[in-house]
Design a protein around this motif. Structure first.
Motif, PDB file in Angstrom:
ATOM      1  N   ARG A 108      44.400 -28.732 -16.515  1.00  0.00           N
ATOM      2  CA  ARG A 108      44.610 -27.405 -17.083  1.00  0.00           C
ATOM      3  C   ARG A 108      43.737 -26.400 -16.332  1.00  0.00           C
ATOM      4  O   ARG A 108      42.566 -26.659 -16.082  1.00  0.00           O
ATOM      5  N   LEU A 109      44.300 -25.256 -16.015  1.00  0.00           N
ATOM      6  CA  LEU A 109      43.536 -24.202 -15.362  1.00  0.00           C
ATOM      7  C   LEU A 109      42.666 -23.498 -16.399  1.00  0.00           C
ATOM      8  O   LEU A 109      43.146 -23.115 -17.469  1.00  0.00           O
TER       9      LEU A 109
ATOM     10  N   THR B 100      39.406 -20.458 -16.798  1.00  0.00           N
ATOM     11  CA  THR B 100      38.647 -19.419 -16.094  1.00  0.00           C
ATOM     12  C   THR B 100      37.379 -19.031 -16.846  1.00  0.00           C
ATOM     13  O   THR B 100      36.632 -18.196 -16.370  1.00  0.00           O
TER      14      THR B 100
ATOM     15  N   LEU C 263      45.454 -29.020  -9.627  1.00  0.00           N
ATOM     16  CA  LEU C 263      46.339 -28.222 -10.486  1.00  0.00           C
ATOM     17  C   LEU C 263      47.802 -28.395 -10.090  1.00  0.00           C
ATOM     18  O   LEU C 263      48.695 -28.235 -10.912  1.00  0.00           O
ATOM     19  N   ARG C 264      48.056 -28.727  -8.837  1.00  0.00           N
ATOM     20  CA  ARG C 264      49.445 -28.913  -8.393  1.00  0.00           C
ATOM     21  C   ARG C 264      49.967 -30.313  -8.722  1.00  0.00           C
ATOM     22  O   ARG C 264      51.176 -30.545  -8.713  1.00  0.00           O
TER      23      ARG C 264
ATOM     24  N   VAL D  67      38.838 -24.962 -12.362  1.00  0.00           N
ATOM     25  CA  VAL D  67      38.654 -23.538 -12.081  1.00  0.00           C
ATOM     26  C   VAL D  67      39.311 -23.245 -10.732  1.00  0.00           C
ATOM     27  O   VAL D  67      38.966 -23.890  -9.740  1.00  0.00           O
TER      28      VAL D  67
ATOM     29  N   HIS E 292      38.054 -20.866 -22.541  1.00  0.00           N
ATOM     30  CA  HIS E 292      39.192 -21.732 -22.207  1.00  0.00           C
ATOM     31  C   HIS E 292      38.807 -23.205 -22.313  1.00  0.00           C
ATOM     32  O   HIS E 292      39.584 -24.027 -22.772  1.00  0.00           O
TER      33      HIS E 292
END
Lengths: 420, 420
Positions: free
Chosen positions: A315-316, A318, A307-308, A291, A322
């Motif tokens: 995986r992002l 929210t 995430l980077r 998140v 998801h």
């Protein structure tokens, strides 16, 4: 009352009956004598079986390197006291010999530990080694294997922000509402918010602890843990009364990762323990879900770094939708009883269809064999099998997997690990 | 004062001298008569040259399909008025024939438009078509090609939050401090915050407008635009006095994407125009960079969707350092004068080294040729060449690229598009 050694002798004489009480007592002894996450001791127990392994560790017949890991605890026996103490707080010892053992989930650890070096100096650090538990102390009314089947870890910082707690509670609530078990570490902050969100949805949740299940830590969470045990589970590798030592948190994290189909990191500072859980999840082929948050918040720095990191493949997410999109795949569609088996099959992913096609009709085969025939990863097979089983498409025979007979005949199908 | 048609005849008689005033006037006429983003008209001008194209469009010799796109404007001529009006507000017309034309940046559009179908019904929608501009009206003291060379787009919602504006201003400031030009659309919200951040760092910034450069929109940004023009540039494809029509914003977005090495989306609602700019950037092989935000904020929904779209390959960034890491690559390292050419070469990425090796020593060759020899994408070549040129490793000969002679001889090197 028999002594431990008498019980072990009895069990040895019974010729490996996995349901003999001595087996259970050997596991209880191991859970106190051996710190979890030790590759060589796990292999020793796996190789000899728990009864012979404990006998040799106690008698001095085991190799010195292993005896040194047990140390003075070799001569002690608190098994009766531990089992009684567990019983007093409504807990039980779940062992790999029991029906309730989360065989499928933990198989990812069994596969991963096989890849560890035989040379102790080259093995993973104990906080990272993918070693299956030798036994689990479980408190609560849920059945571990069933609750873990459709479960997601929601983890994060203890020093969370109001934003993170809001998001964790929302996720916990929505995942619970949709029939998913929220697994977390029972800590302050994100963990507690996720558990509370699930409880608010009257859904079972699992707290995997690094202390005894009768001695919840943090103490301020006594009421929370009590509520969790009412519908879900408190879980620990350490026997009742154990203290939450610092390194145990990291050792514990591999269990949170292994038991679940994916790990959602809600808030994490740059060096948060939640990041370690996410890395363990990736090591085991589980989904890593993250998140995001304000880039101005120190409590989201770790999330953004995950995430980077392109190698991690995080995986992002929210929302719970998801998360379920990622971990549910065919499993979520199969939650509703499928009226026509054909349509269930039509809805399978390409890899699931190949795995199903690889299953023989009569004799059950191992996941490794299925992977070889289907031309995919074993972890993929272990990920897909529970959903295929839920859909009554495959069946565990006690020794392996095969295509399930027509639906009517499978209602009383055997659980993995159960005597067939 | 000569009429337009007389000037065109003169220019035609001069046999294609690109510096003839008639060429410039033809471009001015086109900028009013033709809505930008029209594939067929751009091809017509590219094929015949601006003078002949304008003559035929005015005389009726052009194909009906093209004349219908110009309509009644074919017979009109406001070129003198437009050029004078530009001069009064300190603006100028920059054409592809001029040294200042951002040849390298816009070449990505030239390549992309070549891939468009000849059948008008199958061409991209005009808001998405990758058509190079026919001319640019430019107001401000900076030189367009130089400012665009190390530039990054920072875009986002007009209805931004305090969080988004803070992040955009920080990014604009830090990018400006590190010698990067911040390009944006001059709108309320994120755009304005990014421009202001750059101005606060006393760094040039470019506002790409969808109205005349003498008539900034929104009107409340009059003072902001005035400050931008002092050190940076206001830029528009539409002649002075043009109104900011709704569809022009989307047509304009391809220019923001093309002029920059990457587009950073700071805040974007689910259907924000900033998402369109990000998609244009991806279409052109530019980096798409996205700042996350709270999942509870509607203004970050679009950003998170970009990050979740795996085909897009967008990268999460939280700081100017992350942005520069992505768009700078070797360029950022080369910002400092390199003491030894060998070390510069050693610091090259694998693909940059291959492109450099593909450059001939004497005769210049096209980027397409370099791509073929180096075994990489033409867009990659166009991305790497500016950095190699900055490092004095390659040189534009006027007709192509070659290895640069020793450093001493290259100080007065030719710019792309300049007479050689």
């Amino acid at each position: 009352m028999t002594t431990l050694d008498e019980d072990l002798e009895d069990a040895a004489a019974a010729g490996g009956d996995p349901l003999h009480p001595g087996v259970r007592r050997a596991r209880a002894w191991l859970s106190r004598a051996v710190e979890p996450g030790t590759v060589d001791l796990w292999r020793y127990v796996d190789h000899l079986g728990p009864v012979a392994a404990v006998q040799r560790l106690r008698s001095g017949a085991a190799p010195d390197t292993l005896r040194s890991l047990v140390g003075a605890r070799a001569g002690q026996d608190a098994t009766q006291a531990d089992l009684q103490r567990a019983e007093r707080c409504g807990a039980r010892l779940v062992t790999p010999e029991a029906d309730e053992w989360p065989f499928l989930q933990l198989h990812a650890l069994t596969l991963a530990v096989a890849a560890e070096s035989a040379d102790r100096r080259r093995q993973s650090d104990r906080t990272k080694a993918p070693v299956p538990p030798l036994a689990l102390w479980v408190r609560g009314s849920g059945r571990l294997d069933e609750l873990a089947d459709r479960s997601v870890a929601v983890v994060g910082s203890r020093a969370s922000t109001a934003y993170g707690e809001h998001v964790a509670a929302e996720l916990g609530h929505q995942l619970g509402e949709r029939g998913w078990t929220v697994v977390s570490g029972g800590a302050f902050g994100i963990d507690a918010a996720a558990h509370r969100g699930a409880l608010a949805a009257v859904a079972p949740t699992i707290a995997v602890l690094s202390c005894g299940v009768d001695r919840p830590y943090p103490a301020a969470h006594g009421a929370l843990f009590h509520r969790i045990a009412e519908t879900g589970l408190l879980l620990s590798e350490w026997p009742p009364g154990s203290a939450p030592l610092r390194h145990r948190f990291l050792v514990r994290n591999r269990l949170i990762a292994a038991l679940t189909r994916g790990t959602v990191v809600v808030e994490a500072a740059a060096r948060s323990g939640a990041l370690a859980t996410a890395r363990r999840a990736q090591d085991l082929g589980r989904s890593v879900l993250v998140v995001p948050g304000p880039v101005t918040s120190a409590m989201s720095v770790g999330c953004h770094e995950l995430l980077r990191d392109e190698r991690l493949g995080a995986r992002l997410v929210t929302s719970a939708a998801h998360v379920i999109e990622e971990v549910g795949s065919i499993g979520s569609d199969l939650a509703d009883p499928a009226p026509r088996p054909e349509s269930v099959r039509d809805g399978l992913s390409d890899v699931a269809a190949r795995i199903l096609d690889a299953c023989p009709v009569r004799v059950g085969v191992s996941p490794e064999r299925l992977a070889a025939v289907a031309g995919c990863d074993v972890l993929e097979v272990l990920r897909v099998l529970p959903a295929l089983e839920l859909a009554d498409l495959v069946q565990w025979t006690g020794t392996g997997w095969r295509v399930a007979p027509p639906v009517e005949a499978t209602r009383a199908r055997a659980r993995p690990g159960a005597a067939s």
